[in-house]
Design a protein around this motif. Structure first.
Motif, PDB file in Angstrom:
ATOM      1  N   GLU A  49     -17.871  29.278  81.488  1.00  0.00           N
ATOM      2  CA  GLU A  49     -17.017  28.048  81.996  1.00  0.00           C
ATOM      3  C   GLU A  49     -15.882  27.648  80.899  1.00  0.00           C
ATOM      4  O   GLU A  49     -14.800  27.243  81.270  1.00  0.00           O
ATOM      5  N   GLY A  50     -16.041  27.781  79.476  1.00  0.00           N
ATOM      6  CA  GLY A  50     -14.997  27.459  78.619  1.00  0.00           C
ATOM      7  C   GLY A  50     -15.282  27.851  77.171  1.00  0.00           C
ATOM      8  O   GLY A  50     -16.590  28.038  76.681  1.00  0.00           O
ATOM      9  N   LEU A  51     -14.199  28.752  76.552  1.00  0.00           N
ATOM     10  CA  LEU A  51     -14.336  29.282  75.396  1.00  0.00           C
ATOM     11  C   LEU A  51     -13.398  28.449  74.300  1.00  0.00           C
ATOM     12  O   LEU A  51     -12.304  28.725  74.860  1.00  0.00           O
ATOM     13  N   ASP A  52     -13.832  28.073  73.122  1.00  0.00           N
ATOM     14  CA  ASP A  52     -12.816  27.387  72.343  1.00  0.00           C
ATOM     15  C   ASP A  52     -12.557  28.056  71.130  1.00  0.00           C
ATOM     16  O   ASP A  52     -13.343  28.191  70.024  1.00  0.00           O
ATOM     17  N   THR A  53     -11.184  28.697  71.095  1.00  0.00           N
ATOM     18  CA  THR A  53     -10.123  28.791  71.922  1.00  0.00           C
ATOM     19  C   THR A  53      -9.790  30.224  71.824  1.00  0.00           C
ATOM     20  O   THR A  53      -9.567  30.808  73.065  1.00  0.00           O
TER      21      THR A  53
ATOM     22  N   LEU B 223     -13.537  40.857  77.154  1.00  0.00           N
ATOM     23  CA  LEU B 223     -12.591  39.662  77.409  1.00  0.00           C
ATOM     24  C   LEU B 223     -12.009  39.302  76.154  1.00  0.00           C
ATOM     25  O   LEU B 223     -12.582  39.157  74.985  1.00  0.00           O
ATOM     26  N   GLU B 224     -10.863  39.039  76.227  1.00  0.00           N
ATOM     27  CA  GLU B 224      -9.916  37.994  75.222  1.00  0.00           C
ATOM     28  C   GLU B 224      -9.349  36.952  75.863  1.00  0.00           C
ATOM     29  O   GLU B 224      -8.743  36.992  77.161  1.00  0.00           O
ATOM     30  N   SER B 225      -9.684  35.571  75.399  1.00  0.00           N
ATOM     31  CA  SER B 225      -9.286  34.468  75.999  1.00  0.00           C
ATOM     32  C   SER B 225      -8.593  33.469  74.968  1.00  0.00           C
ATOM     33  O   SER B 225      -8.833  33.668  73.795  1.00  0.00           O
ATOM     34  N   ASP B 226      -7.534  32.931  75.418  1.00  0.00           N
ATOM     35  CA  ASP B 226      -6.792  31.967  74.320  1.00  0.00           C
ATOM     36  C   ASP B 226      -6.470  30.727  74.799  1.00  0.00           C
ATOM     37  O   ASP B 226      -5.447  30.206  74.297  1.00  0.00           O
ATOM     38  N   ASN B 227      -7.284  30.159  75.838  1.00  0.00           N
ATOM     39  CA  ASN B 227      -7.139  28.799  76.342  1.00  0.00           C
ATOM     40  C   ASN B 227      -8.438  28.203  76.557  1.00  0.00           C
ATOM     41  O   ASN B 227      -9.149  28.611  77.337  1.00  0.00           O
ATOM     42  N   MET B 228      -8.540  27.228  75.816  1.00  0.00           N
ATOM     43  CA  MET B 228      -9.951  26.326  75.973  1.00  0.00           C
ATOM     44  C   MET B 228     -10.107  25.885  77.569  1.00  0.00           C
ATOM     45  O   MET B 228     -11.242  25.409  77.756  1.00  0.00           O
ATOM     46  N   PHE B 229      -9.053  25.429  77.972  1.00  0.00           N
ATOM     47  CA  PHE B 229      -9.186  25.018  79.407  1.00  0.00           C
ATOM     48  C   PHE B 229      -9.362  25.656  80.485  1.00  0.00           C
ATOM     49  O   PHE B 229      -9.297  25.141  81.881  1.00  0.00           O
ATOM     50  N   VAL B 230      -9.407  27.091  80.572  1.00  0.00           N
ATOM     51  CA  VAL B 230      -9.740  27.874  81.600  1.00  0.00           C
ATOM     52  C   VAL B 230     -10.927  28.544  81.800  1.00  0.00           C
ATOM     53  O   VAL B 230     -11.877  28.777  80.666  1.00  0.00           O
ATOM     54  N   GLU B 231     -11.702  28.840  82.672  1.00  0.00           N
ATOM     55  CA  GLU B 231     -12.764  29.445  83.201  1.00  0.00           C
ATOM     56  C   GLU B 231     -12.514  31.168  83.235  1.00  0.00           C
ATOM     57  O   GLU B 231     -11.553  31.443  83.842  1.00  0.00           O
ATOM     58  N   ASN B 232     -13.328  31.804  82.663  1.00  0.00           N
ATOM     59  CA  ASN B 232     -13.241  33.409  82.793  1.00  0.00           C
ATOM     60  C   ASN B 232     -14.473  34.065  83.429  1.00  0.00           C
ATOM     61  O   ASN B 232     -15.663  33.699  83.149  1.00  0.00           O
ATOM     62  N   THR B 233     -14.127  34.879  84.356  1.00  0.00           N
ATOM     63  CA  THR B 233     -15.344  35.673  85.199  1.00  0.00           C
ATOM     64  C   THR B 233     -15.126  37.087  84.576  1.00  0.00           C
ATOM     65  O   THR B 233     -13.775  37.579  85.053  1.00  0.00           O
ATOM     66  N   VAL B 234     -15.881  37.856  84.088  1.00  0.00           N
ATOM     67  CA  VAL B 234     -15.879  39.439  83.841  1.00  0.00           C
ATOM     68  C   VAL B 234     -16.829  40.033  84.503  1.00  0.00           C
ATOM     69  O   VAL B 234     -18.068  39.827  84.715  1.00  0.00           O
ATOM     70  N   ASP B 235     -16.188  41.013  85.546  1.00  0.00           N
ATOM     71  CA  ASP B 235     -17.250  41.970  86.238  1.00  0.00           C
ATOM     72  C   ASP B 235     -18.218  42.911  85.468  1.00  0.00           C
ATOM     73  O   ASP B 235     -17.461  43.741  84.509  1.00  0.00           O
TER      74      ASP B 235
ATOM     75  N   ALA C 173       7.754  27.883  76.584  1.00  0.00           N
ATOM     76  CA  ALA C 173       7.673  28.314  78.028  1.00  0.00           C
ATOM     77  C   ALA C 173       7.790  29.736  78.049  1.00  0.00           C
ATOM     78  O   ALA C 173       8.366  30.452  78.945  1.00  0.00           O
ATOM     79  N   TYR C 174       7.467  30.595  77.149  1.00  0.00           N
ATOM     80  CA  TYR C 174       7.701  32.054  77.291  1.00  0.00           C
ATOM     81  C   TYR C 174       6.613  32.580  78.023  1.00  0.00           C
ATOM     82  O   TYR C 174       5.542  31.833  78.473  1.00  0.00           O
ATOM     83  N   PRO C 175       6.754  33.964  78.853  1.00  0.00           N
ATOM     84  CA  PRO C 175       5.985  34.166  79.974  1.00  0.00           C
ATOM     85  C   PRO C 175       4.452  34.069  79.767  1.00  0.00           C
ATOM     86  O   PRO C 175       3.951  33.515  80.876  1.00  0.00           O
ATOM     87  N   GLU C 176       3.964  34.674  78.776  1.00  0.00           N
ATOM     88  CA  GLU C 176       2.301  34.625  78.754  1.00  0.00           C
ATOM     89  C   GLU C 176       1.944  33.151  78.518  1.00  0.00           C
ATOM     90  O   GLU C 176       0.742  32.788  79.342  1.00  0.00           O
ATOM     91  N   TYR C 177       2.642  32.396  78.002  1.00  0.00           N
ATOM     92  CA  TYR C 177       2.356  30.809  77.852  1.00  0.00           C
ATOM     93  C   TYR C 177       2.303  30.292  79.497  1.00  0.00           C
ATOM     94  O   TYR C 177       1.466  29.537  79.864  1.00  0.00           O
ATOM     95  N   LEU C 178       3.284  30.421  80.005  1.00  0.00           N
ATOM     96  CA  LEU C 178       3.546  29.915  81.378  1.00  0.00           C
ATOM     97  C   LEU C 178       2.358  30.481  82.418  1.00  0.00           C
ATOM     98  O   LEU C 178       1.927  29.663  83.407  1.00  0.00           O
ATOM     99  N   SER C 179       2.290  31.699  82.057  1.00  0.00           N
ATOM    100  CA  SER C 179       1.195  32.187  83.079  1.00  0.00           C
ATOM    101  C   SER C 179      -0.343  31.478  82.887  1.00  0.00           C
ATOM    102  O   SER C 179      -1.077  31.163  83.645  1.00  0.00           O
ATOM    103  N   SER C 180      -0.600  31.179  81.506  1.00  0.00           N
ATOM    104  CA  SER C 180      -1.881  30.621  80.995  1.00  0.00           C
ATOM    105  C   SER C 180      -1.770  29.046  81.672  1.00  0.00           C
ATOM    106  O   SER C 180      -2.766  28.658  82.043  1.00  0.00           O
ATOM    107  N   VAL C 181      -0.682  28.557  81.438  1.00  0.00           N
ATOM    108  CA  VAL C 181      -0.746  27.033  81.935  1.00  0.00           C
ATOM    109  C   VAL C 181      -0.664  26.939  83.262  1.00  0.00           C
ATOM    110  O   VAL C 181      -1.381  26.054  83.942  1.00  0.00           O
ATOM    111  N   GLU C 182      -0.151  27.907  84.154  1.00  0.00           N
ATOM    112  CA  GLU C 182      -0.392  27.824  85.611  1.00  0.00           C
ATOM    113  C   GLU C 182      -1.751  27.873  86.043  1.00  0.00           C
ATOM    114  O   GLU C 182      -2.358  27.339  86.828  1.00  0.00           O
ATOM    115  N   LEU C 183      -2.566  29.078  85.353  1.00  0.00           N
ATOM    116  CA  LEU C 183      -3.924  29.477  85.654  1.00  0.00           C
ATOM    117  C   LEU C 183      -4.637  27.974  85.201  1.00  0.00           C
ATOM    118  O   LEU C 183      -5.680  27.660  85.918  1.00  0.00           O
TER     119      LEU C 183
END
Length: 873
Positions: free
Chosen positions: A92-96, A108-120, A404-414
């Motif tokens: 549900e949330g990994l910091d960070t 999994l590699e995650s770099d956004n505290m505000f997102v949930e990640n699901t791994v199959d 607002a580089y592409p990876e950052y925008l993608s993370s922000v939209e998610l």
């Protein structure tokens, strides 16, 4: 293929943690149950001192420089895997900055505290002894690396903290703020689940419109499905009575089940305007692949039906800015909210509810979730739904020029889509704003921004303010697609986007008014003339009650205003000058911790009273709404400190909380005298009066005052108003009382007395020096009664209080036999009577003035009333 219901297992227990990454030789120690954070786990083992006490914050800075690893060994339940089923790990949330390993393999590699990640992880689990490892890199060091990596592409600017937070999607206040410590956390800050299913419902939501009479809702019920479910059965139930309102069934197509609905409904209302009617939307996923039919999954969401509008219409003053809920104009008086703790995992759902209940009991109708914190958990918004407190929700950007580089925008939209989807069912959320004060960065540093001339979002990405793309294109797009019945505002504050309205402009948009305390440091008595169409930030500092200070500044020698330990706790820039200046301007300053605490608290309460009374008065009438709301900075603290908060970290209100409570009663009366600024008289006045810039004749003898009534009731009411003029010296009337019969306008302001003058020379010869000892300054006391019952009072004192020569006086204190009620009276007016509240205590009022001939009755719970200490000016 077998068909099985969803199995969801919490991986909360059995964790251990160590310093360093997976390959380090650090010792693993038992960690707390999830969710947790490294500071809390270190504190549990005595590896660090409590960072909230004394200067200990400095001794834990090293924690943020390290990597940390959490480890769990677990076995899946017997029979968890079935033919055709799917197994996932849901974080549900990994910091960070987190790297997740399952049995030694990176999953999994995650770099956004505000997102949930699901791994199959289907087919990747062993029947026993699976090892899950989470390695968290230093957010600060990774942030500095990103700044270095993109320094040629972006101009990183941040306020309040070092630059490393700019590219990191983590709660920004963790880097420290002007009210909070530097405590950069790491860890699994939200739950982790092991789930197995054939098919499951991932989300449930409703899109609806209300009929013109607001009695019927129609729209579409939706469920997002992962897997081969056959159909979804929806139920709408009235929550309080568990009454079925409607039942609908539809098939799953391309992973979505959608069905139209029509239902008779009762509205959700803000507090005091009506009931907080709530409904449950339940979606059950059914498989017809088996006989008998199998219910695979059920998901429920609580919703409230309401109509929300942000009214921005041209008028004689500029452009309005206020909320209309269910076709009723709402004055939004409340507070700004920061995270309730520096360690987020320590906040229970009960504590969130206590906070919101406290705001509601303080007559606050709106909370603004500030953009430097977090998207709060559902328990916070559930409480707002329950108590009818409106929510202004910022996206999590604050006081920076974000990239607002592409990876950052993608993370922000998610991040944005996930959190808007999670929160969209809450009726309390009535606006989303893009950020906090980022356009002020644009203005201060001259970043490229052409609101009118450039309407091409792609071109914004090529400027030195690329985050415009986020605030004016990406985020409004997300809101329109995911939660279209809630207004969007580009920023707080924000005018109409032109270069002249990025600054404080009282004619359009919302404003942050910081020329009291910060900026020009104007007297707080001027706040009423410093408002705007909506004041979404302003504030005045005060100390918390003594118990809070004593608990966290543990040495008596340090518990003195101006000590290193005390100044260290107050993170506000220049607070040493600002706080003392405001106290010294208004009161006879005393430097014991007891006296100084009391003076700061009375001063903060006075500032709140001036602001809320004056700006609520500007609510005006329908079609003429000069001010649509006011939100103080701030409701709460994230640690025990002195700050702008009106309630301290332990949920103990300061007197300012009660000042707002009185000013925001459903029907209230206000009285103020014209403010004559004794701190800076015009030069020509010196020749007309005397050789001092202080002229007490203007303040004590030639008094101009106003009286008005503010009402949030929709109905007119007949009432009486009595205005008394009472000597501060002896408590007697110095002028005949004024008695008026009035009609209170519904949902607006009724002007009762405007610019009335009272002149009293006290026999002093204007050609001779003024003698304060011969003066007889007076208070103005206004009482509002309806049907013979007193419903509201207010009092106006001459400013500054410090020049008043109070007579010897002592209030009379009596207690009820069971020590649950206090009765307080006085022969002469008493200013700023404050009980020093204790944790767990609840008072009906505090920080009030005592009026001759009036007995103040205070109810007390939590402690015997005679345990409370008090002070007054």
């Amino acid at each position: 293929m077998s068909v099985v219901p969803v199995s969801s297992i919490s991986l909360a227990k059995g964790w251990s943690f160590k310093r360093g990454d997976r390959s380090s030789n650090g010792e693993f120690l038992p960690a707390g149950d999830l969710p947790t954070e490294v500071h809390r786990d270190l504190l549990k083992h005595g590896k660090i001192e409590d960072p909230f006490q004394n200067l200990n914050e400095l001794s834990v800075r090293w924690v943020a420089e390290e990597a940390w690893t959490y480890r769990l060994s677990f076995s899946p339940p017997k029979g968890y895997a079935h033919d055709g089923s799917k197994t996932v790990l849901r974080f549900e949330g990994l910091d960070t900055f987190a790297s997740v390993y399952l049995n030694g393999s990176l999953i999994l590699e995650s770099d956004n505290m505000f997102v949930e990640n699901t791994v199959d992880v289907t087919g990747k689990l062993k029947s026993d002894n699976n090892v899950l490892e989470l390695t968290f890199d230093s957010a600060r060091l990774r942030g500095l690396d990103l700044v270095e990596k993109y320094k040629d592409q972006h101009r990183f600017i941040v306020h309040q903290t070092e630059v490393s937070r700019g590219p990191v999607r983590k709660a920004q206040y963790a880097w420290g703020w002007d009210w909070g410590p530097i405590l950069l956390t790491a860890g699994p800050w939200k739950p982790i689940w092991l789930e197995t299913y054939t098919a499951k419902i991932e989300d449930v939501w409703v899109e609806y419109d209300l009929d013109k009479d607001l009695k019927r809702a129609s729209g579409t019920l939706h469920a997002q499905v992962d897997g081969p479910g056959s159909k979804v059965i929806f139920e709408i139930r009235e929550k309080s009575a568990d009454k079925l309102v409607g039942k609908y069934e539809t098939v799953v197509k391309n992973g979505t089940a959608s069905v139209p609905f029509i239902a008779q409904i009762s509205l959700w209302w803000p507090r005091t305007y009506g009931a907080q009617n709530l409904y449950t939307i339940k979606a059950t996923l059914v498989s017809s692949e088996s006989t008998p039919q199998v219910d695979l999954c059920s998901v429920s969401k609580t919703i409230g039906f309401r109509k929300t509008e942000l009214i921005q219409e041209k008028d004689k003053r500029g452009t309005s800015f206020y909320f209309r809920i269910n076709d009723v104009d709402i004055f939004a008086g409340g507070s700004c909210w920061i995270p309730a703790d520096s360690f987020l995992t320590s906040i229970s759902p009960e504590r969130y509810r206590d906070w919101v209940q406290l705001a509601a009991e303080g007559n606050q109708s709106m909370i603004r979730v500030w953009g430097g914190g977090i998207y709060e958990p559902d328990s916070f918004y559930d409480a707002c739904d329950e108590f009818g407190v409106l929510v202004w929700e910022d996206f999590m950007f604050a006081c920076a020029n974000y990239p607002a580089y592409p990876e950052y925008l993608s993370s922000v939209e998610l991040e944005a889509r996930q959190n808007v989807r999670r929160l969209r069912s809450h009726p309390s959320i009535v606006i989303w704003a893009g950020n906090n004060e980022d356009y002020q960065i644009v203005e201060r540093y001259g970043l490229e921004y052409h609101f009118t001339e450039d309407k091409d979002p792609q071109s914004w990405l090529k400027t030195d303010f690329p985050a415009r793309y986020i605030y004016e294109h990406l985020l409004p797009k997300v809101i329109q697609e995911e939660s279209k019945n809630v207004p969007y505002h580009p920023s707080s504050p924000f005018g109409n986007g032109t270069s002249t309205t990025l600054k404080v402009d009282p004619t359009v948009g919302d404003i942050h008014q910081w020329n009291v305390w910060h900026g020009e440091m104007k007297p707080y008595q001027k706040l009423g003339s410093m408002g705007g169409r909506f004041v979404s930030e302003f504030g005045m500092e005060a100390y918390p009650h003594l118990e809070t200070l004593e608990k966290n500044v543990t040495q008596d020698v340090d518990r003195v205003p101006g000590s290193m330990a005390m100044d260290f706790r107050n993170k506000a820039i220049g607070h040493e000058r600002r706080l003392v200046s405001y106290v010294a301007e208004n009161f006879r300053i005393k430097y014991s911790v007891e006296d100084f605490t009391h003076l700061t608290q009375v001063m903060q309460a006075d500032a709140m009273s001036w602001a809320y009374k004056s700006w609520r008065r500007q609510w005006g009438t329908k079609g003429s709404r000069d001010c649509g709301g006011v939100l103080v900075w701030q409701l709460n603290d994230c640690w025990p400190t002195m700050s702008w908060a009106i309630v301290d970290y332990y949920l103990v209100p300061k007197p300012a909380y009660y000042a707002i409570k009185r000013a925001m009663e459903p029907i209230t009366i206000g009285v103020t005298r014209k403010f004559n600024d004794w701190t800076m008289r015009p030069a020509d006045a010196l020749w007309k009066r005397d050789t001092s810039h202080i002229d007490m004749r203007l303040i004590w003898e030639n008094v101009e005052f106003n009286v008005w009534v503010a009402s949030s009731s929709g109905d007119e009411a007949k009432a009486t108003v009595e205005v008394k003029f009472l000597s501060i010296r002896d408590g007697k009337e110095v002028e005949p009382a004024i008695n008026l019969d009035i009609t209170i306008q519904g949902n607006g302001t009724t002007e009762v007395i405007q610019e009335r003058k009272v002149e009293k020379s006290n026999g002093q010869d204007p050609r001779k020096p003024f003698e304060p000892s011969k003066a007889d300054p007076f208070i103005i006391y206004a009482v509002l009664s309806i049907n013979g019952k007193e419903v509201a009072t207010d009092v106006s004192w001459p400013d500054p209080i410090k020049y008043i020569q109070f007579p010897p006086r002592e209030p009379q204190i009596r207690y009820s036999e069971d020590k649950s009620t206090i009765f307080i009276s006085a022969v002469t007016p008493i200013k700023g009577f404050v009980f020093s509240e204790l944790q767990g205590t609840k008072l009906s009022d505090n920080g009030f003035d005592l009026i001759p001939g009036v007995t103040k009755t205070i109810t007390v719970s939590g402690v015997p009333a005679d345990r409370l200490k008090w002070a007054y000016i």
